[in-house]
Design an enzyme around this catalytic site. Sequence first.
Site, PDB file in Angstrom:
ATOM      1  N   GLY A  15      38.350  34.641  45.340  1.00 59.22           N
ATOM      2  CA  GLY A  15      37.240  34.555  44.395  1.00 59.22           C
ATOM      3  C   GLY A  15      37.131  33.145  43.845  1.00 59.22           C
ATOM      4  CG  ASN A  29      37.302  38.201  43.546  1.00 61.17           C
ATOM      5  OD1 ASN A  29      36.514  38.272  42.628  1.00 61.17           O
ATOM      6  ND2 ASN A  29      38.516  37.686  43.408  1.00 61.17           N
ATOM      7  CD  GLU A  79      34.974  38.096  39.405  1.00 64.10           C
ATOM      8  OE1 GLU A  79      36.033  37.509  39.126  1.00 64.10           O
ATOM      9  OE2 GLU A  79      33.871  37.806  38.926  1.00 64.10           O
ATOM     10  CB  ILE A  82      44.424  47.036  40.561  1.00 63.17           C
ATOM     11  CG1 ILE A  82      43.320  46.957  41.630  1.00 63.17           C
ATOM     12  CG2 ILE A  82      45.259  48.306  40.732  1.00 63.17           C
ATOM     13  CD1 ILE A  82      43.829  46.793  43.042  1.00 63.17           C
ATOM     14  CG  HIS A  84      50.287  48.636  40.091  1.00 62.45           C
ATOM     15  ND1 HIS A  84      51.285  49.521  39.737  1.00 62.45           N
ATOM     16  CD2 HIS A  84      50.731  47.979  41.192  1.00 62.45           C
ATOM     17  CE1 HIS A  84      52.284  49.399  40.604  1.00 62.45           C
ATOM     18  NE2 HIS A  84      51.970  48.475  41.486  1.00 62.45           N
ATOM     19  CE1 TYR A  91      42.741  36.056  46.874  1.00 61.84           C
ATOM     20  CE2 TYR A  91      44.926  35.099  47.107  1.00 61.84           C
ATOM     21  CZ  TYR A  91      43.777  35.293  46.372  1.00 61.84           C
ATOM     22  OH  TYR A  91      43.659  34.736  45.127  1.00 61.84           O
TER      23      TYR A  91
END
Length: 155
Positions: A15, A29, A79, A82, A84, A91
Amino acid sequence: MRSLPYFCRGQVVRGFGRGSKQLGIPTANFPEQVVDNLPADVSTGIYYGWASVGSGDVHKMVVSIGWNPYYKNMKKSMETHIIHTFEEDFYGEILSVAIVGYLRPEKNFDSLESLISAIQGDIEEAKKRLDLPEYLKLKDDNFFQVPKSKIMNGH
């Protein structure tokens, strides 16, 4: 937003490099192709739902869809944060998300601190809402069980 819950997946791409570095809130992203295929009634704003990376566990998430007014983006983006802690970047992995609810519209902020504070509030609100039975059940949706080898939008 009749399209919710909305299911999509795609490869995680680089991103703007701001999530982790400037905000301390890492994001995954989606490529433009996934963003461009969002249903017309999914307006810009902040949403919540479930996400998994590769064949990993399903976690709570918040996702920003739009132009990020604070940063004056020229391209619409999607975007996902998460909720976590991951040990390393992912990626190139396939990210699967189920967007189940809407939190708020996009808005501009007068400082980086107020932006960060709003995002942290969004995360806390998403955690609470995702514990409600009607949203919790979507964590186990078949979407997260299917082979994750292709980009897709919809269910």
